[in-house]
Design an enzyme around this catalytic site. Structure first.
Site, PDB file in Angstrom:
ATOM      1  N   LEU A 148      11.595   5.340  38.483  1.00  0.00           N
ATOM      2  CA  LEU A 148      12.617   6.392  38.309  1.00  0.00           C
ATOM      3  C   LEU A 148      13.983   5.806  38.602  1.00  0.00           C
ATOM      4  O   LEU A 148      14.131   5.003  39.520  1.00  0.00           O
ATOM      5  CB  LEU A 148      12.298   7.532  39.273  1.00  0.00           C
ATOM      6  CG  LEU A 148      13.346   8.617  39.595  1.00  0.00           C
ATOM      7  CD1 LEU A 148      12.637   9.916  39.991  1.00  0.00           C
ATOM      8  CD2 LEU A 148      14.308   8.219  40.721  1.00  0.00           C
ATOM      9  N   ASN A 149      14.997   6.173  37.801  1.00  0.00           N
ATOM     10  CA  ASN A 149      16.383   5.960  38.258  1.00  0.00           C
ATOM     11  C   ASN A 149      17.201   7.226  38.066  1.00  0.00           C
ATOM     12  O   ASN A 149      16.734   8.283  38.522  1.00  0.00           O
ATOM     13  CB  ASN A 149      17.012   4.663  37.745  1.00  0.00           C
ATOM     14  CG  ASN A 149      17.068   4.454  36.263  1.00  0.00           C
ATOM     15  OD1 ASN A 149      16.062   4.398  35.595  1.00  0.00           O
ATOM     16  ND2 ASN A 149      18.252   4.322  35.706  1.00  0.00           N
ATOM     17  N   ASP A 150      18.361   7.178  37.470  1.00  0.00           N
ATOM     18  CA  ASP A 150      19.335   8.283  37.526  1.00  0.00           C
ATOM     19  C   ASP A 150      18.785   9.697  37.306  1.00  0.00           C
ATOM     20  O   ASP A 150      17.981   9.920  36.391  1.00  0.00           O
ATOM     21  CB  ASP A 150      20.390   8.110  36.422  1.00  0.00           C
ATOM     22  CG  ASP A 150      20.874   6.708  36.271  1.00  0.00           C
ATOM     23  OD1 ASP A 150      20.508   5.853  37.083  1.00  0.00           O
ATOM     24  OD2 ASP A 150      21.635   6.460  35.320  1.00  0.00           O
TER      25      ASP A 150
ATOM     26  N   GLN B  82      15.708   9.466  34.689  1.00  0.00           N
ATOM     27  CA  GLN B  82      15.349   8.257  33.956  1.00  0.00           C
ATOM     28  C   GLN B  82      13.966   7.819  34.426  1.00  0.00           C
ATOM     29  O   GLN B  82      13.757   7.564  35.618  1.00  0.00           O
ATOM     30  CB  GLN B  82      16.378   7.156  34.238  1.00  0.00           C
ATOM     31  CG  GLN B  82      17.723   7.394  33.573  1.00  0.00           C
ATOM     32  CD  GLN B  82      17.635   7.196  32.076  1.00  0.00           C
ATOM     33  OE1 GLN B  82      17.585   6.079  31.607  1.00  0.00           O
ATOM     34  NE2 GLN B  82      17.627   8.279  31.315  1.00  0.00           N
TER      35      GLN B  82
ATOM     36  N   TYR C  67      18.608   6.979  27.456  1.00  0.00           N
ATOM     37  CA  TYR C  67      19.376   6.726  28.674  1.00  0.00           C
ATOM     38  C   TYR C  67      20.027   8.009  29.200  1.00  0.00           C
ATOM     39  O   TYR C  67      19.876   9.087  28.645  1.00  0.00           O
ATOM     40  CB  TYR C  67      20.437   5.654  28.397  1.00  0.00           C
ATOM     41  CG  TYR C  67      19.926   4.232  28.489  1.00  0.00           C
ATOM     42  CD1 TYR C  67      18.569   3.935  28.548  1.00  0.00           C
ATOM     43  CD2 TYR C  67      20.825   3.156  28.516  1.00  0.00           C
ATOM     44  CE1 TYR C  67      18.120   2.617  28.636  1.00  0.00           C
ATOM     45  CE2 TYR C  67      20.391   1.842  28.600  1.00  0.00           C
ATOM     46  CZ  TYR C  67      19.033   1.571  28.667  1.00  0.00           C
ATOM     47  OH  TYR C  67      18.612   0.270  28.749  1.00  0.00           O
ATOM     48  N   SER C  68      20.827   7.844  30.245  1.00  0.00           N
ATOM     49  CA  SER C  68      21.332   8.981  31.025  1.00  0.00           C
ATOM     50  C   SER C  68      22.235   9.921  30.249  1.00  0.00           C
ATOM     51  O   SER C  68      22.898   9.533  29.291  1.00  0.00           O
ATOM     52  CB  SER C  68      22.078   8.470  32.254  1.00  0.00           C
ATOM     53  OG  SER C  68      21.136   7.987  33.167  1.00  0.00           O
TER      54      SER C  68
ATOM     55  N   ARG D 100      28.477   4.652  27.705  1.00  0.00           N
ATOM     56  CA  ARG D 100      27.296   5.524  27.857  1.00  0.00           C
ATOM     57  C   ARG D 100      27.452   6.625  28.898  1.00  0.00           C
ATOM     58  O   ARG D 100      28.442   6.752  29.566  1.00  0.00           O
ATOM     59  CB  ARG D 100      26.072   4.679  28.179  1.00  0.00           C
ATOM     60  CG  ARG D 100      26.176   3.835  29.420  1.00  0.00           C
ATOM     61  CD  ARG D 100      24.872   3.063  29.679  1.00  0.00           C
ATOM     62  NE  ARG D 100      25.041   2.088  30.739  1.00  0.00           N
ATOM     63  CZ  ARG D 100      25.379   0.820  30.537  1.00  0.00           C
ATOM     64  NH1 ARG D 100      25.567   0.348  29.316  1.00  0.00           N
ATOM     65  NH2 ARG D 100      25.533  -0.007  31.559  1.00  0.00           N
ATOM     66  N   ASP D 101      26.383   7.401  29.005  1.00  0.00           N
ATOM     67  CA  ASP D 101      26.182   8.423  30.032  1.00  0.00           C
ATOM     68  C   ASP D 101      27.088   9.645  29.846  1.00  0.00           C
ATOM     69  O   ASP D 101      27.903   9.969  30.718  1.00  0.00           O
ATOM     70  CB  ASP D 101      26.367   7.820  31.456  1.00  0.00           C
ATOM     71  CG  ASP D 101      25.540   6.561  31.668  1.00  0.00           C
ATOM     72  OD1 ASP D 101      24.510   6.423  30.976  1.00  0.00           O
ATOM     73  OD2 ASP D 101      25.923   5.721  32.498  1.00  0.00           O
TER      74      ASP D 101
ATOM     75  N   GLU E  52      29.775   3.354  35.300  1.00  0.00           N
ATOM     76  CA  GLU E  52      28.591   4.068  34.809  1.00  0.00           C
ATOM     77  C   GLU E  52      28.616   5.529  35.284  1.00  0.00           C
ATOM     78  O   GLU E  52      29.227   5.861  36.294  1.00  0.00           O
ATOM     79  CB  GLU E  52      27.315   3.377  35.317  1.00  0.00           C
ATOM     80  CG  GLU E  52      27.108   1.996  34.722  1.00  0.00           C
ATOM     81  CD  GLU E  52      25.688   1.469  34.928  1.00  0.00           C
ATOM     82  OE1 GLU E  52      25.079   1.012  33.947  1.00  0.00           O
ATOM     83  OE2 GLU E  52      25.183   1.499  36.068  1.00  0.00           O
TER      84      GLU E  52
HETATM   85  C1  FRU Z   1      22.735   3.716  35.703  1.00  0.00           C
HETATM   86  C2  FRU Z   1      22.289   3.365  34.291  1.00  0.00           C
HETATM   87  C3  FRU Z   1      23.036   4.161  33.238  1.00  0.00           C
HETATM   88  C4  FRU Z   1      22.072   4.148  32.081  1.00  0.00           C
HETATM   89  C5  FRU Z   1      20.748   4.254  32.792  1.00  0.00           C
HETATM   90  C6  FRU Z   1      19.622   3.534  32.100  1.00  0.00           C
HETATM   91  O1  FRU Z   1      21.769   3.419  36.672  1.00  0.00           O
HETATM   92  O2  FRU Z   1      22.420   1.975  34.049  1.00  0.00           O
HETATM   93  O3  FRU Z   1      24.307   3.649  32.924  1.00  0.00           O
HETATM   94  O4  FRU Z   1      22.286   5.205  31.194  1.00  0.00           O
HETATM   95  O5  FRU Z   1      20.928   3.719  34.072  1.00  0.00           O
HETATM   96  O6  FRU Z   1      18.413   3.789  32.755  1.00  0.00           O
END
Ligand code: FRU
Length: 468
Positions: free
Chosen positions: A38-40, A56, A99-100, A167-168, A221
């Site tokens: 898991l991330n964001d 994520q 992605y995010s 992005r994001d 980001e």
């Molecule tokens: C931040 C990031 C975002 C991207 C996502 C990809 O942690 O790098 O910029 O959208 O994670 O998982």
């Protein structure tokens, strides 16, 4: 439904059902992936009375892989339901990762703005060439199933002078229009934020760029732009900022600029303020919930110098608890959302005037107040207040995590949320927050206090997560 999505939507539950036991560091009141990485946090919102937390998610590998949007929802942020993955990488513009991004709730459903990642094979630098960060939109009539996805902007639609890192999207509605901020890295490797506007959520026009007078890192980001008590704040996770001391000790920074003026035209950014001083905090996102603004962060750090031993049990990372963000004297503070008090069980109070050890449950909330000096040890993590700093030292169980400090000011109280392998420390009414994972051996937890003061300890009940 396209064939790729159909197969992926079958494969993810298979991976989740065959996941190993989360092991000794499985969490009681933090959202973690059902399996894998898991991330964001993404798409945070309250939709038709339910809180939705997307994130994520790389379900097939605890060390990361192609990103999906995982999904939990809840009415009270205490009892959660795991929903099917919201988005799979199944379109030409998001084939190597969904992605995010963020959510915009309408009467008709939920609009999810996200970045579609595509990486080409071959000898690319993946900065100026070799990748696409596309801006895309998905629509869900019920907040659980995506009906359609659509490409909104590709690299050729962004302003000139940028690298391939854009992005994001964070999107909101204001004065009858829609606005979007996107994080970017310029061709000269300077971080900035692009502002777009739209009348219909589909066609977007670049209207402004937010940057600092001097370069501040090479990439910003996960931007978020919001107003609190009349003050605008631009939240970003900048990469490439110099490591200069408290708040700037991690691989990448995370914090905010106060924004003065109108983000649509003439405006300036004030000095950057770190949002969290711990080891594991990145890519937070906020959302409006009635009168309050809530925030959830990723309790992790990309490319960190430290590790998480849970990967051997097939999972890695978690999200912070939902926090309320408030503005005090032009600065942001964070505190656990009041709902978290619903986890409190038995309360015990202790006075300490000399060194004293207290046995703790594995999940607890600890409130400490003191006069003069304080030293606090929590099963291998030491907290000390000295020389105007609150310092956290991971003596054991840090897996590479060492020391982090936060400004202590006239610190006299602190609130700690302790989960099996996660700590959230709120000091000075949330002005100094330290977020960290740590992995103590065994199930016994002890709080050792030195100095003079009082402590109140609540045992915390686990939140419930209903799995399919
Ligand atoms: C931040 C990031 C975002 C991207 C996502 C990809 O942690 O790098 O910029 O959208 O994670 O998982």
């Amino acid at each position: 439904m396209n064939a790729l999505r159909k197969d992926l939507e079958k494969l993810v539950p298979l991976a989740e059902q065959s996941a190993p036991d989360p092991g000794p560091w499985g969490l009681a009141f933090h959202l973690a992936p059902p399996t894998g990485w898991l991330n964001d946090p993404n798409g945070l919102c309250r939709f038709r009375g339910e809180y939705h937390v997307f994130y994520q998610y790389a379900p097939f590998d605890a060390n990361g892989g192609v990103k999906f949007w995982g999904h939990y929802k809840s009415r009270d942020m205490l009892a959660w339901e795991q929903c099917p993955v919201m988005m799979c990488p199944d379109q030409p513009w998001d084939l190597h990762g969904v992605y995010s991004g963020s959510a915009l709730c309408g009467e008709d459903g939920m609009y999810l703005f996200y970045t579609g990642s595509v990486k080409y094979d071959g000898g690319h630098d993946y900065i100026m060439t070799g990748r696409e960060n596309n801006t895309a939109l998905a629509f869900s009539p019920d907040g659980v199933h995506v009906e359609w996805k659509r490409l909104l902007m590709g690299p050729e639609d962004y302003p000139s002078g940028l690298s391939r890192h854009v992005r994001d999207p964070k999107v909101w509605e204001q004065d009858g229009r829609y606005y979007m901020v996107l994080g970017a890295r310029t061709a000269e490797s300077v971080g900035e934020v692009l502002v777009f506007a739209s009348e219909d959520k589909l066609r977007w026009t670049h209207i402004n760029t937010l940057r600092t007078p001097e370069p501040f890192g090479y990439m910003w980001e996960c931007p978020d732009l919001f107003q609190l008590d009349g003050q605008w704040f631009l939240l970003v996770s900048p990469q490439g900022v110099e490591k200069t001391g408290p708040g700037f000790e991690n691989k990448y920074a995370c914090g905010y600029f106060p924004l003065y003026g109108d983000f649509r035209g003439d405006c300036t950014l004030g000095g950057f303020v770190p949002l969290d001083y711990g080891f594991d905090f990145y890519a937070p996102q906020t959302f409006r919930d009635g009168e309050r603004r809530l925030l959830i962060g990723w309790m992790g750090m990309p490319d960190a110098e430290y590790s998480s031993p849970t990967a051997t049990s097939g999972w890695q990372h978690c999200l912070t608890v939902p926090r309320e963000v408030v503005c005090v004297d032009g600065r942001l503070r964070m505190r656990p959302a009041t709902e978290l008090e619903g986890l409190r069980g038995e309360r015990r109070e202790y006075a300490f005037s000399e060194r004293r050890s207290i046995p703790l449950p594995q999940s607890a909330e600890i409130q400490v107040s003191w006069e003069g000096s304080l030293s606090l040890d929590l099963s291998g993590v030491r907290l000390e207040v000295a020389d105007g700093l609150l310092t956290l030292t991971a003596e054991t169980g840090g897996y590479g995590r060492t020391v982090r400090s936060a400004p202590a000011g006239s610190l006299r109280e602190m609130r700690i949320l302790m989960d099996t392998s996660a700590l959230e420390i709120f000091a000075n009414g949330g002005a100094s927050v330290l977020t960290a994972r740590w992995y103590p051996e065994g199930t016994e937890r002890t709080l050792t206090l030195g100095g003079g003061g009082r402590a109140a300890v609540y045992a915390l009940r686990p939140m419930t997560v209903t799995r399919p």
